[in-house]
Design an enzyme around this catalytic site. Structure first.
Site, mmCIF file in Angstrom:
data_model
loop_
_atom_site.group_PDB
_atom_site.id
_atom_site.type_symbol
_atom_site.label_atom_id
_atom_site.label_comp_id
_atom_site.label_asym_id
_atom_site.label_seq_id
_atom_site.Cartn_x
_atom_site.Cartn_y
_atom_site.Cartn_z
ATOM 1 N N ARG A 62 48.572 37.519 35.497
ATOM 2 C CA ARG A 62 47.255 37.280 36.089
ATOM 3 C C ARG A 62 47.340 37.324 37.617
ATOM 4 N NH1 ARG A 62 44.107 31.994 36.874
ATOM 5 N NH2 ARG A 62 41.954 32.677 37.084
ATOM 6 N N HIS A 66 45.168 39.771 40.007
ATOM 7 C CA HIS A 66 44.325 39.244 41.073
ATOM 8 C C HIS A 66 44.776 39.747 42.444
ATOM 9 C CE1 HIS A 66 41.855 35.818 39.173
ATOM 10 N NE2 HIS A 66 42.261 36.629 38.203
ATOM 11 N N GLY A 72 44.248 45.758 47.251
ATOM 12 C CA GLY A 72 45.366 46.438 46.630
ATOM 13 C C GLY A 72 46.545 45.520 46.386
ATOM 14 N N ASP A 74 49.247 44.077 47.485
ATOM 15 C CA ASP A 74 49.913 43.878 48.779
ATOM 16 C C ASP A 74 50.352 42.439 49.017
ATOM 17 O OD1 ASP A 74 47.479 42.632 49.174
ATOM 18 O OD2 ASP A 74 47.123 43.522 51.148
ATOM 19 N N SER A 76 48.605 39.844 49.127
ATOM 20 C CA SER A 76 47.656 39.052 49.923
ATOM 21 C C SER A 76 47.222 37.780 49.210
ATOM 22 C CB SER A 76 46.432 39.895 50.300
ATOM 23 O OG SER A 76 45.806 40.450 49.161
ATOM 24 N N ASN A 97 40.682 32.148 42.249
ATOM 25 C CA ASN A 97 42.137 31.998 42.295
ATOM 26 C C ASN A 97 42.626 30.557 42.257
ATOM 27 O OD1 ASN A 97 42.648 34.778 42.452
ATOM 28 N ND2 ASN A 97 42.339 34.792 44.667
ATOM 29 N N PRO A 165 36.510 40.530 39.020
ATOM 30 C CA PRO A 165 35.457 40.414 38.006
ATOM 31 C C PRO A 165 35.479 39.046 37.331
ATOM 32 C CG PRO A 165 37.214 41.881 37.262
ATOM 33 C CD PRO A 165 37.504 41.555 38.690
ATOM 34 N N HIS A 195 45.068 39.138 27.735
ATOM 35 C CA HIS A 195 44.520 37.848 27.318
ATOM 36 C C HIS A 195 45.128 37.355 26.009
ATOM 37 C CE1 HIS A 195 40.576 38.185 29.892
ATOM 38 N NE2 HIS A 195 41.673 38.038 30.601
ATOM 39 N N SER A 250 48.646 32.311 18.463
ATOM 40 C CA SER A 250 49.745 33.193 18.888
ATOM 41 C C SER A 250 49.711 33.414 20.396
ATOM 42 C CB SER A 250 49.671 34.542 18.156
ATOM 43 O OG SER A 250 48.491 35.246 18.497
ATOM 44 N N ASP A 255 50.616 40.328 21.192
ATOM 45 C CA ASP A 255 50.298 41.076 19.984
ATOM 46 C C ASP A 255 48.847 41.573 20.025
ATOM 47 O OD1 ASP A 255 48.743 38.814 19.464
ATOM 48 O OD2 ASP A 255 50.175 37.969 18.045
#
Length: 328
Positions: A62, A66, A72, A74, A76, A97, A165, A195, A250, A255
């Site tokens: 994640r 993010h 990009g 980088d 940040s 975040n 998003p 996810h 799970s 999976d």
């Protein structure tokens, strides 16, 4: 939303042009001469810690996502809020975040690499490598991670709000957000597959349970039995502490369970459920579920490598941070 307007097409084309230029400058084994043990240091660190804290695999993938979706890939997202970071508030403290974990994990790897090869390996590359290695360590797919990214010197609170998003996005909004990063519907579906090992805070989806349209109602797209179970865990709209598995039963196994749940109307976030509202995306999900897991692994690997190339800084752009939380 229909066809994207001409302005959006121009933006997307511009992003793709930039990405294409940058892609050519990333390479496998970039540190082969300058820091030959770099990737082994990352892998050894991951292998020694992830088995004891497997949930960090989801956190690190994640973090990589993010990072790449804002300025990009980088690094940040790692920067602390200081005047030196060219912004009073950085991405790290932006609402999308606030629940990110693993910053200390990345710092631990960086410290070891700095001892081996000071000022050579970027934090951005460490994030990309750690995300891949952690997923592999819990039994998930592997993918190529070309390296050579350089670290950005700007991190902006507001840009995280606009570029990441949210879990409330519908399909049209998701496709526009991904297209702006050079990613298509197939990439959207595949990257959402991460996810399968993720969790969500109640506040990210509780509106679907208690106040979907602002009238105290439940999202009709949500399976009623699943909604009832979620209400037992998230007892109010205000619960910002409780977390729920996105692939119940799970969550530690990479999976196809996440996709199977989507087809049963049991996607946790509105943005998960949105994937089945588009005929092409739903058909792709159905095909994935009916295929061997290896097919998903291979396709997911390709999407992850593609994401890892978004607007990367290479050559003389950016810098190689000595401390991932601070610009030099």
């Amino acid at each position: 939303m229909g066809r994207m307007n001409s302005a959006m097409v121009i933006v997307v084309m511009g992003v793709l042009a930039i990405a294409s230029c940058a892609q050519a400058q990333l390479s496998l084994g970039f540190y082969g001469q300058s820091c030959p043990n770099a990737e082994k240091i990352v892998l050894d660190y991951v292998r020694s810690r992830i088995p004891k804290a497997p949930s960090l695999a989801a956190a690190l993938i994640r973090m990589h996502f993010h990072d790449c979706f804002v300025r990009g890939c980088d690094g940040s997202v790692l920067l602390n809020s200081t005047k030196i970071a060219n912004a009073s508030q950085t991405e790290k403290v932006s609402p999308p975040n606030l629940s990110i974990r693993g910053f200390g994990f990345i710092d631990g790897i960086k410290a070891l690499i700095e001892k081996e090869c000071p000022g050579v390996v970027s934090c951005a590359d460490i994030v990309a490598l750690a995300a891949r290695d952690s997923v592999v360590t819990i039994g998930g797919p592997s993918w190529s991670v070309p390296t050579g990214r350089r670290d950005g010197t700007v991190s902006n609170f507001t840009e995280a709000l606009f570029n990441l998003p949210p879990p409330t996005f519908n399909f049209a909004n998701l496709t526009v957000a991904y297209a702006s990063k050079g990613l298509n519907i197939t990439d959207l579906v595949l990257l959402s597959g991460a996810h399968t090992i993720g969790v969500g805070h109640c506040t990210s989806f509780s509106n679907r349970l208690y106040n979907f349209t602002g009238r105290g109602d439940q999202d009709p797209a949500l399976d009623s039995n699943y909604a009832a179970r979620l209400k037992q865990k998230c007892t109010s709209l205000a619960d910002n502490v409780t977390i729920v598995e996105m692939d119940p039963g799970s969550v530690r196994t990479f999976d196809l369970g996440y996709y199977s749940l989507l087809l049963k109307r049991r996607g946790l976030f509105q943005s998960d459920a949105a994937l089945t509202t588009n005929a092409a995306a739903k058909a792709f999900i159905t095909k994935l579920v009916s295929s061997p897991p290896e097919v998903f692994f291979q396709l997911f690997a390709g999407a992850m490598e593609k994401m890892g190339r978004i607007e990367v800084k290479t050559g003389s752009a950016g810098e190689i941070r000595r401390n991932c939380a601070l610009v030099n």
